[in-house]
Design a protein around this motif. Sequence first.
Motif, mmCIF file in Angstrom:
data_model
loop_
_atom_site.group_PDB
_atom_site.id
_atom_site.type_symbol
_atom_site.label_atom_id
_atom_site.label_comp_id
_atom_site.label_asym_id
_atom_site.label_seq_id
_atom_site.Cartn_x
_atom_site.Cartn_y
_atom_site.Cartn_z
ATOM 1 N N MET A 73 17.736 24.027 21.573
ATOM 2 C CA MET A 73 16.739 22.968 21.473
ATOM 3 C C MET A 73 15.415 23.490 20.948
ATOM 4 S SD MET A 73 16.567 19.901 21.603
ATOM 5 C CE MET A 73 16.195 18.369 22.336
ATOM 6 N N VAL B 218 15.273 23.389 17.172
ATOM 7 C CA VAL B 218 15.134 22.024 16.680
ATOM 8 C C VAL B 218 13.667 21.583 16.785
ATOM 9 C CG1 VAL B 218 15.788 19.616 17.077
ATOM 10 C CG2 VAL B 218 17.520 21.413 17.215
ATOM 11 N N CYS C 287 11.628 23.517 14.142
ATOM 12 C CA CYS C 287 11.854 22.976 12.796
ATOM 13 C C CYS C 287 11.181 21.617 12.620
ATOM 14 C CB CYS C 287 13.345 22.880 12.499
ATOM 15 S SG CYS C 287 14.123 24.497 12.291
ATOM 16 N N ALA C 288 11.245 20.771 13.637
ATOM 17 C CA ALA C 288 10.582 19.463 13.562
ATOM 18 C C ALA C 288 9.066 19.638 13.443
ATOM 19 C CB ALA C 288 10.932 18.625 14.794
#
Length: 129
Positions: free
Chosen positions: A2, A5, A8-9
């Motif tokens: 997580m 993620v 990257c977001a």
Amino acid sequence: MMDIVIICAFAMFSAVMCLWLKTDTREIRFLLTAVSCIVILLKTVDSLSGIIAEIRSLFTISGLDPEYLRILLKGLGICHITGFTSGVCRDSGESALAEQTVIAGKTALVLLALPMLETLICFLKSLLQ
């Protein structure tokens, strides 16, 4: 999983913000990029504690000199700091400065590894005698 993620977001959001600010001043974009990179770097360093603990455990099991672990961790730090700095320099349009930073990082790695190289040469020399 997580964490990557989220990282990257955050990076995508920061990139979109930089594109949106493209018409504004270059200094604001640079500041946004630098702050975003620092946030991502700090989040990444947070994740390294588990990796470092595992590497430390492997070194303990193997009976290798703890000095090699110190060299490995310092080398990892040099790579991260150099990559971060050269990336920020490139983003700000200073590619020559970025390249010099990379050269300085490579030089620092060679200097850091010299004691290991000396040990390796002494070991090989003892095998050949």
